[in-house]
Design a protein around this motif. Structure first.
Motif, PDB file in Angstrom:
ATOM      1  N   ALA A 228      33.214  27.451  28.050  1.00  0.00           N
ATOM      2  CA  ALA A 228      34.193  27.071  27.026  1.00  0.00           C
ATOM      3  C   ALA A 228      35.562  27.659  27.370  1.00  0.00           C
ATOM      4  CB  ALA A 228      33.735  27.545  25.651  1.00  0.00           C
TER       5      ALA A 228
ATOM      6  N   ARG B  71      37.172  25.569  30.085  1.00  0.00           N
ATOM      7  CA  ARG B  71      37.772  24.331  29.550  1.00  0.00           C
ATOM      8  C   ARG B  71      39.145  24.616  28.963  1.00  0.00           C
ATOM      9  NH1 ARG B  71      32.293  22.849  26.382  1.00  0.00           N
ATOM     10  NH2 ARG B  71      31.182  21.811  28.083  1.00  0.00           N
ATOM     11  N   ASN B  72      39.253  25.678  28.154  1.00  0.00           N
ATOM     12  CA  ASN B  72      40.528  26.013  27.504  1.00  0.00           C
ATOM     13  C   ASN B  72      41.599  26.391  28.514  1.00  0.00           C
ATOM     14  OD1 ASN B  72      39.411  25.613  25.010  1.00  0.00           O
ATOM     15  ND2 ASN B  72      38.896  27.784  24.687  1.00  0.00           N
TER      16      ASN B  72
ATOM     17  N   ASP C 190      31.710  17.021  27.230  1.00  0.00           N
ATOM     18  CA  ASP C 190      32.662  17.963  26.631  1.00  0.00           C
ATOM     19  C   ASP C 190      33.661  18.489  27.668  1.00  0.00           C
ATOM     20  OD1 ASP C 190      31.561  17.582  24.152  1.00  0.00           O
ATOM     21  OD2 ASP C 190      30.323  19.400  24.202  1.00  0.00           O
ATOM     22  N   ASP C 191      33.210  18.641  28.907  1.00  0.00           N
ATOM     23  CA  ASP C 191      34.147  19.040  29.980  1.00  0.00           C
ATOM     24  C   ASP C 191      35.272  18.007  30.080  1.00  0.00           C
ATOM     25  OD1 ASP C 191      32.558  21.220  30.626  1.00  0.00           O
ATOM     26  OD2 ASP C 191      31.637  20.286  32.389  1.00  0.00           O
TER      27      ASP C 191
ATOM     28  N   ALA D 235      37.643  17.929  27.148  1.00  0.00           N
ATOM     29  CA  ALA D 235      38.528  19.100  27.086  1.00  0.00           C
ATOM     30  C   ALA D 235      39.705  18.979  28.045  1.00  0.00           C
ATOM     31  CB  ALA D 235      37.737  20.368  27.398  1.00  0.00           C
TER      32      ALA D 235
END
Ligand code: COA
Ligand code: MG
Length: 294
Positions: A43, A46-47, A77-78, A81
């Motif tokens: 996560a 990604r950010n 989700d990758d 993002a």
């Protein structure tokens, strides 16, 4: 197609490495969410990748993001993002079928449509690193026009077939050669394996030169010290360029005089030799060593 002599991986959760990579002048920077990032840091990666793509200058380097494998459960989700930050391309690891390539391309197409970005503007690069990927190369290379390049991943491939990696790399020679052959048949780039010993630039250079001689367009790298030797290995030398210019020039004259084969410095030159010289010049042009064609 753009030049990808060196493709540098950077763990996506490490902002210091990302800003360092952005300033290296490497052809392609690949911000990683896959194996260079621990499971509990996905996560964060990604950010950080979104932040870097929207706030950092990368000069003329290509901005790539590597997602987790299609089927890992992380891939959607990758993409969600990092795509809003409009990377130049997406790298998909452990691809084994044409269907996986088309799935990714469709996700990118939907994003382009939604944001009114030109169709096909986000490029796709896939990694083949399993036995199944190598036997399925025919369907992978022809799967989708968005595909620019196929990367060969030696470490994963060797694990998959039960081989032990050696310096000589003969255990992966067939797969490396297959990647070059199938990509060439479809006008795609082939990108060679990583050289993991980043404290040994001499052997790295040798392996890079071997890859260039086999037909690879570039090589994956993992450390800033690998940029210069690898980019050099995939750039024709001044001597090779001078030689190629001479052959192309002489050949034009001989063609006009009705001669297909002739001798230069005691060596026979005919159509394939002239073509090879033209390829050297194309590589030199792509690397900015000679001016582009008018
Ligand atoms: N991209 C950008 N910068 C990098 C880098 C990379 N891939 N690898 C190292 N650096 C930076 C380091 O942060 C360090 O910067 P600093 O001097 O400002 O502190 C400098 O280059 C020298 O690095 P060094 O100390 O020699 O290496 P390290 O111990 O920090 O890192 C690795 C070694 C192997 C962990 C690191 O090179 C790396 O993470 N490589 C990429 C790994 C990866 O992505 N693998 C998955 C794909 S195969
Ligand atoms: Mg891999």
């Amino acid at each position: 197609m753009r030049s990808r002599r060196a493709l540098l991986y950077v763990p996506g959760d490490d902002p210091n490495k990302i800003s360092k990579a952005a300033a290296l002048g490497v052809d392609s920077v690949c911000l990683d969410m896959e194996d260079g990032v621990a499971i509990n840091r996905k996560a964060e990666a990604r950010n950080q990748i979104f932040l870097a793509l929207t706030s950092l200058g990368f000069g003329s380097s290509e901005r790539l993001a590597r997602i987790n494998a299609v089927g890992s459960g992380l891939e959607r989700d990758d993409l969600l993002a990092v795509l809003p930050a409009r990377p130049d391309g997406i790298v998909i690891p452990k691809v084994e079928t044409g269907e996986q390539v088309r799935w990714a391309s469709q996700q990118l197409a939907a994003f382009e449509h939604e944001h009114r970005w030109p169709d096909g503007s986000i490029r796709l690069i896939v990694q083949t690193e399993t036995a199944r990927a190598i036997i399925n190369l025919p369907q992978i290379v022809s799967a989708d026009p968005r595909l620019d390049a196929v990367i060969f991943g030696a470490e994963d491939f060797a694990n998959d077939i039960g081989a032990i990696r050696t310096r000589e790399a003969w255990e992966v020679f067939y797969a490396r050669s297959a990647v070059v052959t199938y990509t060439a048949a479809h006008g795609l780039q082939a990108i060679d394996m990583v050289f993991v010993d980043y404290k040994d630039p001499g052997s790295l250079k040798q392996e890079a030169i071997q890859g260039a001689k086999m037909g690879f367009a570039g090589k994956q790298i993992i450390h800033p010290s690998q940029v210069a030797p690898v980019q050099e290995a995939f750039t024709p030398s001044d001597e090779a360029i001078a030689n190629a210019l001479r052959i192309v020039e002489l050949s034009a004259g001989f063609q006009e005089a009705g001669k297909g084969a002739f001798g230069v410095d005691g060596k026979m030159v005919d159509a394939p030799v002239v073509k090879a010289a033209e390829r050297v010049l194309a590589r030199a042009r792509a690397a900015g060593k000679i001016p582009p064609l008018q």
